[in-house]
Design an enzyme around this catalytic site. Structure first.
Site, PDB file in Angstrom:
ATOM      1  NE  ARG A 228      -4.228  -1.545   0.115  1.00 17.78           N
ATOM      2  CZ  ARG A 228      -4.358  -2.597  -0.708  1.00 17.78           C
ATOM      3  NH1 ARG A 228      -3.413  -2.898  -1.566  1.00 17.78           N
ATOM      4  NH2 ARG A 228      -5.455  -3.329  -0.652  1.00 17.78           N
ATOM      5  CG  HIS A 276      -3.525  -1.446  -6.985  1.00 19.53           C
ATOM      6  ND1 HIS A 276      -3.812  -0.714  -5.862  1.00 19.53           N
ATOM      7  CD2 HIS A 276      -3.599  -2.744  -6.593  1.00 19.53           C
ATOM      8  CE1 HIS A 276      -4.057  -1.525  -4.849  1.00 19.53           C
ATOM      9  NE2 HIS A 276      -3.927  -2.761  -5.270  1.00 19.53           N
TER      10      HIS A 276
HETATM   11  P1  NDP Z   1      -1.497 -11.189   5.686  1.00 22.26           P
HETATM   12  O1  NDP Z   1      -2.366 -10.584   6.720  1.00 22.26           O
HETATM   13  O2  NDP Z   1      -1.666 -12.631   5.357  1.00 22.26           O
HETATM   14  O3  NDP Z   1       0.040 -10.975   6.058  1.00 22.26           O
HETATM   15  C1  NDP Z   1       0.532  -9.800   6.619  1.00 22.26           C
HETATM   16  C2  NDP Z   1       1.980 -10.009   7.024  1.00 22.26           C
HETATM   17  O4  NDP Z   1       2.512  -8.751   7.465  1.00 22.26           O
HETATM   18  C3  NDP Z   1       2.113 -10.980   8.193  1.00 22.26           C
HETATM   19  O5  NDP Z   1       3.266 -11.760   8.049  1.00 22.26           O
HETATM   20  C4  NDP Z   1       2.269 -10.048   9.390  1.00 22.26           C
HETATM   21  O6  NDP Z   1       3.007 -10.575  10.475  1.00 22.26           O
HETATM   22  C5  NDP Z   1       3.058  -8.911   8.775  1.00 22.26           C
HETATM   23  N1  NDP Z   1       2.890  -7.678   9.556  1.00 22.26           N
HETATM   24  C6  NDP Z   1       1.763  -6.983   9.799  1.00 22.26           C
HETATM   25  N2  NDP Z   1       2.011  -5.927  10.579  1.00 22.26           N
HETATM   26  C7  NDP Z   1       3.331  -5.973  10.864  1.00 22.26           C
HETATM   27  C8  NDP Z   1       4.185  -5.174  11.642  1.00 22.26           C
HETATM   28  N3  NDP Z   1       3.737  -4.084  12.307  1.00 22.26           N
HETATM   29  N4  NDP Z   1       5.483  -5.509  11.728  1.00 22.26           N
HETATM   30  C9  NDP Z   1       5.951  -6.608  11.077  1.00 22.26           C
HETATM   31  N5  NDP Z   1       5.190  -7.421  10.307  1.00 22.26           N
HETATM   32  C10 NDP Z   1       3.892  -7.096  10.206  1.00 22.26           C
HETATM   33  O7  NDP Z   1      -1.704 -10.286   4.373  1.00 22.26           O
HETATM   34  P2  NDP Z   1      -1.523 -10.736   2.848  1.00 22.26           P
HETATM   35  O8  NDP Z   1      -0.190 -11.370   2.694  1.00 22.26           O
HETATM   36  O9  NDP Z   1      -2.716 -11.492   2.371  1.00 22.26           O
HETATM   37  O10 NDP Z   1      -1.559  -9.314   2.105  1.00 22.26           O
HETATM   38  C11 NDP Z   1      -0.621  -8.297   2.385  1.00 22.26           C
HETATM   39  C12 NDP Z   1      -1.051  -7.002   1.710  1.00 22.26           C
HETATM   40  O11 NDP Z   1      -0.852  -7.045   0.311  1.00 22.26           O
HETATM   41  C13 NDP Z   1      -2.547  -6.674   1.823  1.00 22.26           C
HETATM   42  O12 NDP Z   1      -2.861  -6.131   3.080  1.00 22.26           O
HETATM   43  C14 NDP Z   1      -2.732  -5.686   0.713  1.00 22.26           C
HETATM   44  O13 NDP Z   1      -2.552  -4.369   1.187  1.00 22.26           O
HETATM   45  C15 NDP Z   1      -1.622  -6.019  -0.290  1.00 22.26           C
HETATM   46  N6  NDP Z   1      -2.161  -6.475  -1.577  1.00 22.26           N
HETATM   47  C16 NDP Z   1      -1.765  -5.836  -2.719  1.00 22.26           C
HETATM   48  C17 NDP Z   1      -2.233  -6.237  -3.951  1.00 22.26           C
HETATM   49  C18 NDP Z   1      -1.792  -5.556  -5.207  1.00 22.26           C
HETATM   50  O14 NDP Z   1      -2.267  -5.905  -6.289  1.00 22.26           O
HETATM   51  N7  NDP Z   1      -0.886  -4.614  -5.153  1.00 22.26           N
HETATM   52  C19 NDP Z   1      -3.155  -7.375  -4.078  1.00 22.26           C
HETATM   53  C20 NDP Z   1      -3.504  -7.987  -2.827  1.00 22.26           C
HETATM   54  C21 NDP Z   1      -3.018  -7.539  -1.621  1.00 22.26           C
HETATM   55  P3  NDP Z   1       2.460 -11.846  11.305  1.00 22.26           P
HETATM   56  O15 NDP Z   1       2.561 -13.013  10.351  1.00 22.26           O
HETATM   57  O16 NDP Z   1       3.396 -11.966  12.431  1.00 22.26           O
HETATM   58  O17 NDP Z   1       1.035 -11.533  11.656  1.00 22.26           O
END
Ligand code: NDP
Length: 313
Positions: A228, A276
């Site tokens: 994002r 995007h």
């Molecule tokens: P998930 O919720 O499955 O994974 C999020 C990951 O980020 C987890 O490993 C989590 O850690 C980590 N995380 C969250 N907050 C923190 C923090 N403060 N510090 C360190 N690590 C953190 O999300 P997805 O993988 O499904 O998706 C990720 C993002 O990708 C979506 O939120 C979206 O914004 C973006 N996206 C973009 C697209 C595009 O076309 N550009 C398409 C689809 C999604 P933990 O495992 O420990 O919880």
């Protein structure tokens, strides 16, 4: 009485396209666009399937039990629908993870094989080979090891890169050096030559990649942001690109989308702008997943795992 409302602010054509896929994936369910429902029918709705919904529409569903988003990213839903206190289920689709892993590999290769530099050389009619470094000697860092980040890390590992990953809670992924917690971030950034961001946008990740964090990257490091826009400080990035600290940035997401015409990113020689598109949701596979969740809920009364509204993802 149970009924499903499709609540979106998509174009009529896009909503109709989704409605067709969802109807096929949810046989036997009464599923209608929110606007087609009378007030009495709205009172029968227990599940809303949403894509960029107007919160005011959801407030008109008095017996709503849970919400299924058609997208993976939920920061807007958490901000706009959190007060409804209804579980929000986000899309977790292996096909989306596969597409994102493919994009992570494709754009890492784009940077690793110096494609921006060769494109610039072609425009200047320069015939010059740049030094080659093997993937195992190139460190790629993946921020976020969730559904998408873990899939990307595995794909990059399989391509031979030295992959480091970063998440909130500790992870074990074979062949990937995993780091967890804020206190480990800057040290990890110090080793990363290509940084791929796949974090969700939350209160903690907004502005995470600021001038100080960008300065931790080795000279000439390159960045891919597929997560994002607001996670990466735009002004700090432009400064780091202009000073040569950061070599190139591939940006698929922005603070404002579509990217405004006046944005300095459009014409910046060290920026690749993507609209995007790194991983688009596939209506067919996504509808099948929503259909399975709804069928399970009807059979068992169990709501699928939902977003943690406090954590924000
Ligand atoms: P998930 O919720 O499955 O994974 C999020 C990951 O980020 C987890 O490993 C989590 O850690 C980590 N995380 C969250 N907050 C923190 C923090 N403060 N510090 C360190 N690590 C953190 O999300 P997805 O993988 O499904 O998706 C990720 C993002 O990708 C979506 O939120 C979206 O914004 C973006 N996206 C973009 C697209 C595009 O076309 N550009 C398409 C689809 C999604 P933990 O495992 O420990 O919880």
């Amino acid at each position: 009485m149970s009924r499903i409302a499709l609540v979106t602010r998509l174009s009529p054509e896009a909503e109709a396209h989704w409605a067709g896929h969802l109807a096929r994936a949810l046989p036997g369910e009464r599923i209608d666009g929110f606007r087609e429902l009378s007030p009495a029918e709205r009172a029968e709705v227990d599940i809303a399937i949403v894509a960029n919904p107007d919160p005011a529409d959801l407030a008109e569903l008095p017996n709503l039990v849970w919400i299924h988003s058609l997208w993976a990213g939920v920061e807007r839903l958490v901000a706009e629908l959190g007060h409804l206190a209804r579980p929000i289920v986000r899309l977790v689709d292996p096909e989306l993870a596969r597409t994102m892993a493919e994009a992570a590999l494709a754009w890492t290769y784009y940077l690793f094989r110096d494609m921006p530099a060769y494109a610039a050389q072609q425009r200047a009619r320069v015939w010059k080979g740049l030094p080659y470094k093997r993937p195992e000697r190139t460190t790629v860092g993946v921020l976020g090891l969730g559904e998408l980040g873990a899939a990307a890390a595995l794909r990059l590992r399989d391509a031979g890169f030295d992959v480091h990953g970063w998440s909130r809670s500790p992870k074990e992924i074979a062949g990937v050096t995993c780091h967890a917690g804020e206190e480990t971030l800057e040290r990890m950034l110090g080793q990363v030559e290509i940084l791929v961001c796949l974090l969700p946008l939350t209160g903690e990740t907004r502005g995470l990649l600021d001038a100080r964090r960008l300065a931790c990257l080795p000279e000439g490091a390159q960045i891919v942001n597929f997560a994002r826009g607001p996670i990466l400080d735009s002004a700090a990035l432009i400064e780091a690109l202009d000073s040569g600290r950061i070599g190139h940035a591939v940006l698929d997401v922005f603070e404002v989308e579509p990217l405004p015409e006046a944005s300095p990113f459009w014409g910046h020689p060290k920026v690749t702008v993507l609209p995007h598109i790194s991983a688009a949701t596939d209506p067919e596979t996504a509808s099948a997943i929503v259909g399975a969740h709804v069928a399970d809920y009807r059979a068992t009364g169990r709501i699928p795992p939902s977003v943690d509204l406090t954590r924000g993802y």
